[in-house]
Scaffold this active site. Structure first.
Site, PDB file in Angstrom:
ATOM      1  N   ASN A  94       0.989  -1.276   0.049  1.00  0.00           N
ATOM      2  CA  ASN A  94      -0.190   0.036   0.177  1.00  0.00           C
ATOM      3  C   ASN A  94       1.103   1.315   0.016  1.00  0.00           C
ATOM      4  O   ASN A  94       1.568   1.538   1.045  1.00  0.00           O
ATOM      5  CB  ASN A  94      -0.905  -0.136   1.349  1.00  0.00           C
ATOM      6  CG  ASN A  94      -1.700   1.363   1.558  1.00  0.00           C
ATOM      7  OD1 ASN A  94      -1.703   2.022   0.494  1.00  0.00           O
ATOM      8  ND2 ASN A  94      -2.347   1.335   2.440  1.00  0.00           N
ATOM      9  N   TRP A  95       1.069   1.826  -1.262  1.00  0.00           N
ATOM     10  CA  TRP A  95       1.790   3.175  -1.362  1.00  0.00           C
ATOM     11  C   TRP A  95       1.456   4.379  -0.756  1.00  0.00           C
ATOM     12  O   TRP A  95       1.979   5.270  -0.651  1.00  0.00           O
ATOM     13  CB  TRP A  95       2.383   3.192  -2.655  1.00  0.00           C
ATOM     14  CG  TRP A  95       3.296   2.337  -3.161  1.00  0.00           C
ATOM     15  CD1 TRP A  95       3.685   1.232  -2.604  1.00  0.00           C
ATOM     16  CD2 TRP A  95       4.293   2.390  -4.247  1.00  0.00           C
ATOM     17  NE1 TRP A  95       4.729   0.722  -3.399  1.00  0.00           N
ATOM     18  CE2 TRP A  95       4.933   1.360  -4.371  1.00  0.00           C
ATOM     19  CE3 TRP A  95       4.226   3.431  -5.379  1.00  0.00           C
ATOM     20  CZ2 TRP A  95       5.857   1.304  -5.656  1.00  0.00           C
ATOM     21  CZ3 TRP A  95       5.073   3.204  -6.685  1.00  0.00           C
ATOM     22  CH2 TRP A  95       6.179   2.117  -6.582  1.00  0.00           C
ATOM     23  N   LYS A  96       0.101   4.304  -0.444  1.00  0.00           N
ATOM     24  CA  LYS A  96      -0.648   5.416   0.193  1.00  0.00           C
ATOM     25  C   LYS A  96      -0.361   6.617  -0.694  1.00  0.00           C
ATOM     26  O   LYS A  96      -0.374   6.445  -1.854  1.00  0.00           O
ATOM     27  CB  LYS A  96      -0.094   5.628   1.837  1.00  0.00           C
ATOM     28  CG  LYS A  96      -0.276   4.423   2.681  1.00  0.00           C
ATOM     29  CD  LYS A  96      -0.211   4.493   4.057  1.00  0.00           C
ATOM     30  CE  LYS A  96      -0.107   3.217   4.605  1.00  0.00           C
ATOM     31  NZ  LYS A  96       0.049   3.093   6.190  1.00  0.00           N
ATOM     32  N   GLY A 123       2.891  -1.421   4.282  1.00  0.00           N
ATOM     33  CA  GLY A 123       2.909   0.103   3.815  1.00  0.00           C
ATOM     34  C   GLY A 123       4.446   0.627   3.320  1.00  0.00           C
ATOM     35  O   GLY A 123       4.774   0.256   2.263  1.00  0.00           O
ATOM     36  N   GLY A 124       5.076   1.184   4.558  1.00  0.00           N
ATOM     37  CA  GLY A 124       6.177   1.805   4.185  1.00  0.00           C
ATOM     38  C   GLY A 124       7.341   0.916   3.534  1.00  0.00           C
ATOM     39  O   GLY A 124       8.089   1.305   2.713  1.00  0.00           O
ATOM     40  N   HIS A 161      -9.471   1.161   4.860  1.00  0.00           N
ATOM     41  CA  HIS A 161      -8.257   1.274   5.461  1.00  0.00           C
ATOM     42  C   HIS A 161      -8.398   2.287   6.646  1.00  0.00           C
ATOM     43  O   HIS A 161      -9.238   3.074   6.615  1.00  0.00           O
ATOM     44  CB  HIS A 161      -7.108   2.053   4.488  1.00  0.00           C
ATOM     45  CG  HIS A 161      -5.560   1.713   5.168  1.00  0.00           C
ATOM     46  ND1 HIS A 161      -5.386   2.871   6.269  1.00  0.00           N
ATOM     47  CD2 HIS A 161      -4.741   0.982   5.046  1.00  0.00           C
ATOM     48  CE1 HIS A 161      -4.258   2.335   6.436  1.00  0.00           C
ATOM     49  NE2 HIS A 161      -3.901   1.444   5.932  1.00  0.00           N
TER      50      HIS A 161
HETATM   51  P1  PGA Z   1       2.906   0.213   7.438  1.00  0.00           P
HETATM   52  O1  PGA Z   1       1.302   0.389   6.996  1.00  0.00           O
HETATM   53  O2  PGA Z   1       3.447  -1.092   7.087  1.00  0.00           O
HETATM   54  O3  PGA Z   1       3.775   1.441   7.247  1.00  0.00           O
HETATM   55  O4  PGA Z   1       2.566   0.164   9.059  1.00  0.00           O
HETATM   56  C1  PGA Z   1       0.414  -0.677   6.735  1.00  0.00           C
HETATM   57  C2  PGA Z   1      -1.088  -0.236   6.277  1.00  0.00           C
HETATM   58  O5  PGA Z   1      -1.231   0.845   6.546  1.00  0.00           O
HETATM   59  O6  PGA Z   1      -1.469  -0.901   5.497  1.00  0.00           O
END
Ligand code: PGA
Length: 248
Positions: A8-10, A228-229, A92
């Site tokens: 998930n690149w957000k 995410g990150g 999300h």
């Molecule tokens: P994160 O995010 O791995 O940066 O904690 C996970 C997500 O929100 O899907």
């Protein structure tokens, strides 16, 4: 069941980040698990082209519940599919919090995703206050009941358990905490859907990194991760993919 690593690149990535996407695809020409990256909507069409012919699938991060109409700034499920997306993240915690998304709205969006032929990755998870109050399993039950459509199947849905307090914080739920919730989710959907849910994948999300992925993937009923990150760069994402492949 084929396991899944989803990124998930957000709200990260301009066209320069397509090189990172190509690097991820190139590093895994024949993966033993499904691979998905959900870049920002602005990159979807280019990302689909950049990964065409590779096993890396592309997904959206949200969609509207309606297929089209007067909804300025929103994006519909058919539009995601038209850009080459095969899946969409829904509900999300950042959307539930920042955009006041309710379980009912998430369910309607999931139905829209099914209609467009997309796999809905439905996110659920408790806040720190809810966990400390001892309400975690009640919250998870309510979110499952409210967000997951009656027509959910292993083919059209994935559930991502993401404790809100573990997202982007570096705090990972303990293996016992992850196992308790994943077992609970599996029991819940088995009671509700029977055999149709047996292959439905349950992802863990929240600060999954190369250093903790293998132990998380060893927990019962963890069928992959929503990352995410650590999904932004090949050097971080690849070890997570390899850790999941190591469980097969
Ligand atoms: P994160 O995010 O791995 O940066 O904690 C996970 C997500 O929100 O899907």
């Amino acid at each position: 069941m084929r396991k899944l690593v989803a990124g998930n690149w957000k709200m990260n990535g301009t066209r320069a980040a397509l090189d990172d996407l190509r690097a991820i695809a190139a590093a895994h020409p024949s993966p033993q698990v499904d691979l998905l990256i959900c870049p920002p909507a602005t990159l979807l069409a280019a990302a689909s082209s950049a990964t065409e012919g590779t096993p890396l699938y592309i997904g959206g991060q949200d969609c509207h519940a309606a297929p089209s109409g007067a909804h300025t700034g929103d994006i519909s499920a058919p539009m995601l599919a038209d850009c080459g997306a095969t899946a969409v993240i829904l509900g999300h915690s950042e959307r539930r919090e920042n955009h006041h998304e309710t379980n009912g709205l998430v369910r309607d969006k999931a139905l829209a995703a099914f209609d467009a032929g997309l796999t809905a990755i439905i996110c659920i998870g408790e806040t720190l206050a809810q966990r400390e109050a001892g309400d975690t399993l009640d919250v998870i039950r309510d979110q499952l009941d409210g967000s997951l459509p009656d027509t959910a199947t292993a083919a059209n849905s994935v559930i991502a358990y993401e404790p809100v307090w573990a997202i982007g914080t570096g705090k990972v739920a303990s293996l016992d905490q992850i196992g308790e919730v994943h077992d609970f989710i599996r029991e819940n959907i088995t009671a509700r859907f029977g055999d149709a849910a047996s292959g439905l994948r349950l992802l863990y999300g929240g600060s999954v990194k190369p250093g903790n992925a293998a132990e998380i993937f060893g927990v019962s009923n963890v069928d992959g991760a929503l990352v995410g990150g650590a999904s932004l760069k090949e050097v971080d994402f690849s070890p997570i993919i390899k850790a999941l492949e190591g469980t097969i």
